[in-house]
Scaffold this active site. Structure first.
Site, PDB file in Angstrom:
ATOM      1  N   HIS A   1       0.702  -1.301   0.023  1.00  0.00           N
ATOM      2  CA  HIS A   1       0.021   0.069  -0.129  1.00  0.00           C
ATOM      3  C   HIS A   1       0.989   1.193   0.149  1.00  0.00           C
ATOM      4  O   HIS A   1       1.996   1.334   0.668  1.00  0.00           O
ATOM      5  CB  HIS A   1      -1.136   0.013   1.262  1.00  0.00           C
TER       6      HIS A   1
ATOM      7  N   ASP B   1      -0.609   4.104   1.070  1.00  0.00           N
ATOM      8  CA  ASP B   1      -1.218   5.190   1.935  1.00  0.00           C
ATOM      9  C   ASP B   1      -0.487   5.185   3.167  1.00  0.00           C
ATOM     10  O   ASP B   1       0.151   3.911   3.533  1.00  0.00           O
ATOM     11  CB  ASP B   1      -2.710   4.891   2.001  1.00  0.00           C
TER      12      ASP B   1
ATOM     13  N   ASP C   1       6.504   1.535   6.999  1.00  0.00           N
ATOM     14  CA  ASP C   1       5.014   1.153   6.671  1.00  0.00           C
ATOM     15  C   ASP C   1       4.526   1.862   5.658  1.00  0.00           C
ATOM     16  O   ASP C   1       3.682   2.612   5.986  1.00  0.00           O
ATOM     17  CB  ASP C   1       4.331   1.255   8.135  1.00  0.00           C
TER      18      ASP C   1
ATOM     19  N   GLU D   1      -5.239   0.622   2.726  1.00  0.00           N
ATOM     20  CA  GLU D   1      -4.926  -0.471   3.671  1.00  0.00           C
ATOM     21  C   GLU D   1      -5.066   0.134   5.143  1.00  0.00           C
ATOM     22  O   GLU D   1      -5.500  -0.602   5.915  1.00  0.00           O
ATOM     23  CB  GLU D   1      -3.460  -1.026   3.452  1.00  0.00           C
ATOM     24  N   GLU D   2      -4.598   1.454   5.176  1.00  0.00           N
ATOM     25  CA  GLU D   2      -4.511   2.022   6.590  1.00  0.00           C
ATOM     26  C   GLU D   2      -5.938   2.536   7.025  1.00  0.00           C
ATOM     27  O   GLU D   2      -6.084   3.030   8.081  1.00  0.00           O
ATOM     28  CB  GLU D   2      -3.428   3.217   6.558  1.00  0.00           C
TER      29      GLU D   2
ATOM     30  N   GLU E   1       4.452  -5.631   4.347  1.00  0.00           N
ATOM     31  CA  GLU E   1       4.162  -5.327   5.642  1.00  0.00           C
ATOM     32  C   GLU E   1       5.530  -5.458   6.542  1.00  0.00           C
ATOM     33  O   GLU E   1       6.240  -6.572   6.391  1.00  0.00           O
ATOM     34  CB  GLU E   1       3.093  -6.091   6.218  1.00  0.00           C
TER      35      GLU E   1
ATOM     36  N   HIS F   1       3.741   4.009  12.489  1.00  0.00           N
ATOM     37  CA  HIS F   1       2.673   4.585  13.094  1.00  0.00           C
ATOM     38  C   HIS F   1       3.007   5.535  14.339  1.00  0.00           C
ATOM     39  O   HIS F   1       2.290   5.993  14.872  1.00  0.00           O
ATOM     40  CB  HIS F   1       1.296   3.709  13.632  1.00  0.00           C
TER      41      HIS F   1
END
Length: 385
Positions: free
Chosen positions: A70, A72, A103, A137-138, A166, A352
């Site tokens: 991903h 995003d 990520d 995805e997030e 991931e 994150h």
């Protein structure tokens, strides 16, 4: 070539500099598509509602190896909390900082460069290579990978092996490969009572009091004992709300949200039935809505696990640990098609968080791992495996 000029790091910086907060792609997929088109990939952009997805495939024959990921990222939070601007990729002492570094824009860059290197060595490789890239995805994961898979299934385009980028690693790149994930289901429970004055409880029916024994029973239930690959299924209450804001009012409704992470020893329907039974045993008046976030999957053997574990060992000289720990990933949408699926990416300690980062060495090693996986599945493996 110095590490700073490594092509994976250069591409990772380009992607990190694009503020692709879910569901926005901010041009990341165009950058990837341009590189892939030059390698002979057929490029399809699939837009569903607010989400942009990329499906790129080289060759039409099977079997099909796919890199998935991903573009995003989660919001960076207050920029002042960062030591460096989150969307200005910054290199300090062999570490690349920026939102998405781990990520998973670093993984995306490693996938592209690994594929470029592999095709340069094997321009007429057997089978096909594909990229399945989403920008949600997030977020709500409604219009991303799941919709692309629906499109591929409708035209009987089957993925044989899929590596999701991931961040699977814990201490160093390649120490852990995720070869499966638990299922996830969320329940939204509303328990009905009768609102009234706290001084006259006999004229009211407090749903908090009524539901408390049932919630305790759910929290203490042994759903299963897990197995060699999965821990026991877990039940967690994540939100409880009742009341009007006044201290002298018995509430008329209780809202509870709970989540189960379940192993292959349990099923979605089976867990629902057991929860209904417990609630009914406590004679509650209730409504219960469900969301199935994903079914458990496990790729415990086969060509892909063999190739990935060997590739990691080739690069770092150590065998990886196979794990199903952690949350969900888009692999849960790909595995039900029959594909062998695993996750291999950089260290996840900073994902994150503010000051998200990845080491230069890890991205370079990850590039080598991805290239060796391609080599093993498309060159060295019996294509019928």
């Amino acid at each position: 070539m110095s590490n700073l000029n490594h092509p994976t790091l250069e591409l990772a910086r380009d992607l990190i500099a694009r503020p692709s907060i879910t569901p926005h792609d901010a041009g990341c997929q165009n950058v990837m598509a341009d590189r892939l088109a030059r390698l002979g990939f057929n490029i399809e952009t699939m837009v569903f509602a607010d989400t942009t997805n990329l499906w790129a495939r080289r060759n039409t024959s099977g079997p099909l190896f796919c890199f998935a990921g991903h573009t995003d990222v989660v919001p960076p939070g207050p920029e002042g909390d960062w030591n460096t601007p989150p969307f200005e990729p910054t290199d300090i002492d062999g570490v690349l900082y920026g939102r998405g570094a781990a990520d998973m824009k670093g993984s995306l860059a490693a996938m592209i460069v690994a594929t470029e290197r592999f095709i340069a060595k094997h321009p007429d490789h057997a089978g096909s290579i594909a990229f399945l890239i989403t920008s949600d995805e997030e977020g709500p994961f409604i219009n991303g990978t799941v919709r692309v898979i629906e499109t591929l299934e409708a035209r009987n385009e089957k993925i044989s092996w899929c590596v999701v980028g991931e961040p699977s690693s814990t201490q160093y790149c390649g120490d852990v490969i995720k070869y499966g994930r638990r299922g996830s289901m969320t329940g939204y429970l509303k328990v009905h009572g009768i609102q009234g004055h706290v001084a006259y409880p006999h004229l009211a029916n407090n749903p908090v009091h009524a539901a408390a024994p049932a919630l305790a029973a759910l929290a203490h239930e042994l759903w299963d004992e897990g197995n060699d690959a999965f821990p026991p299924t877990s039940f967690q209450i994540v939100d409880v709300h009742a009341g009007t804001g006044a201290t002298n009012v018995v509430p008329g409704k209780l809202s509870v949200t709970f989540n189960l992470r379940f192993s292959t020893e349990s099923t979605f329907d089976g867990l629902k039935a057991r929860i209904y039974k417990i609630l009914d045993q406590h004679q509650l008046t209730y409504e219960l809505d469900w969301i199935l976030n994903g079914l458990p999957f496990l790729t415990d053997q086969g060509t892909l696990v063999d190739a990935a574990t060997a590739a990691v060992a080739d690069v770092i000289g150590k065998m990886p640990t196979l794990s199903t720990a952690g949350g969900t990933s888009d692999g849960r949408f790909i595995a039900p098609t029959g594909a062998q699926v695993l996750e291999l990416g950089p260290v996840n300690a900073s994902i994150h968080k503010v000051n998200e980062h990845v080491s230069h060495d890890d991205l370079i090693k990850l590039t080598d791992m991805y290239e060796r996986i391609l080599q093993r599945v498309l060159v060295e493996t019996d294509m019928g495996a």
